[in-house]
Design a protein around this motif. Sequence first.
Motif, PDB file in Angstrom:
ATOM      1  N   TRP A  71       0.819  -1.210   0.000  1.00  0.00           N
ATOM      2  CA  TRP A  71       0.000   0.000   0.000  1.00  0.00           C
ATOM      3  C   TRP A  71       0.853   1.261   0.000  1.00  0.00           C
ATOM      4  O   TRP A  71       0.450   2.282  -0.521  1.00  0.00           O
ATOM      5  CB  TRP A  71      -0.943  -0.004   1.201  1.00  0.00           C
ATOM      6  CG  TRP A  71      -1.919  -1.140   1.158  1.00  0.00           C
ATOM      7  CD1 TRP A  71      -2.475  -1.698   0.052  1.00  0.00           C
ATOM      8  CD2 TRP A  71      -2.431  -1.877   2.257  1.00  0.00           C
ATOM      9  NE1 TRP A  71      -3.311  -2.732   0.397  1.00  0.00           N
ATOM     10  CE2 TRP A  71      -3.299  -2.862   1.750  1.00  0.00           C
ATOM     11  CE3 TRP A  71      -2.252  -1.806   3.631  1.00  0.00           C
ATOM     12  CZ2 TRP A  71      -3.986  -3.751   2.557  1.00  0.00           C
ATOM     13  CZ3 TRP A  71      -2.931  -2.697   4.431  1.00  0.00           C
ATOM     14  CH2 TRP A  71      -3.789  -3.649   3.908  1.00  0.00           C
ATOM     15  N   GLU A  72       2.025   1.180   0.604  1.00  0.00           N
ATOM     16  CA  GLU A  72       2.936   2.325   0.642  1.00  0.00           C
ATOM     17  C   GLU A  72       4.217   1.924  -0.075  1.00  0.00           C
ATOM     18  O   GLU A  72       4.878   0.969   0.312  1.00  0.00           O
ATOM     19  CB  GLU A  72       3.242   2.710   2.095  1.00  0.00           C
ATOM     20  CG  GLU A  72       2.031   3.157   2.890  1.00  0.00           C
ATOM     21  CD  GLU A  72       2.384   3.431   4.346  1.00  0.00           C
ATOM     22  OE1 GLU A  72       3.545   3.758   4.635  1.00  0.00           O
ATOM     23  OE2 GLU A  72       1.477   3.313   5.184  1.00  0.00           O
ATOM     24  N   ASP A  97       5.997  -1.271  -6.802  1.00  0.00           N
ATOM     25  CA  ASP A  97       5.305  -1.529  -5.536  1.00  0.00           C
ATOM     26  C   ASP A  97       4.590  -2.878  -5.542  1.00  0.00           C
ATOM     27  O   ASP A  97       3.830  -3.194  -4.641  1.00  0.00           O
ATOM     28  CB  ASP A  97       4.339  -0.389  -5.190  1.00  0.00           C
ATOM     29  CG  ASP A  97       3.276  -0.188  -6.252  1.00  0.00           C
ATOM     30  OD1 ASP A  97       3.402  -0.782  -7.336  1.00  0.00           O
ATOM     31  OD2 ASP A  97       2.325   0.574  -5.988  1.00  0.00           O
TER      32      ASP A  97
END
Length: 186
Positions: A71-72, A97
């Motif tokens: 998510w980050e 990511d």
Amino acid sequence: MSLSEIRSSADARMAKTIDAFKAGLSKIRTGRAHTGILDHVLVEYYGSPVPISQVANVNLIDARTISVQVWEKPMAGAVEKAIRESDLGLNPIAMGDNIRVPMPALTEERRRDLTKVVRGEGEDAKVAVRNLRREANEALKKLVKDKEISEDDERRSQDEVQKLTDRYVAELDKLVSQKEAEIMTV
């Protein structure tokens, strides 16, 4: 403690042993990918170790590949490192990511080793169930000694505890044989 409390306590604790055994089995790889395999992998998140599922989406791409979408963006490196350093023997591939985790195929020798591990875990779980039976029987003997129940009640209760033990041991045997079949399936 009364007779029913002893029986229900033994039953509940034996059920917890089965649940713990099932959780242990889910960590043993079978060559097929499933998202639960990463459940016990912890990643450092702002100073606290948390499961990967709390910092990323874990999905299956296909039968042999897991996708971990963080998510980050800064967490991608930490998640990849946590998977690589876990005891699962996996080699994640970072793509921005998104992290792909291919499941290596198991060799025949490795499959046999895993079945031995499963049998060993099964025996440990059986020992735990038998220890719970022993504890229940000791509690029953204490009730007889304190003259709270008769010896006939104790014998009947010991028979019920034994039937309970036999039921859980049979369930453990069934789980072990299912997992062995799953591991040996190519």
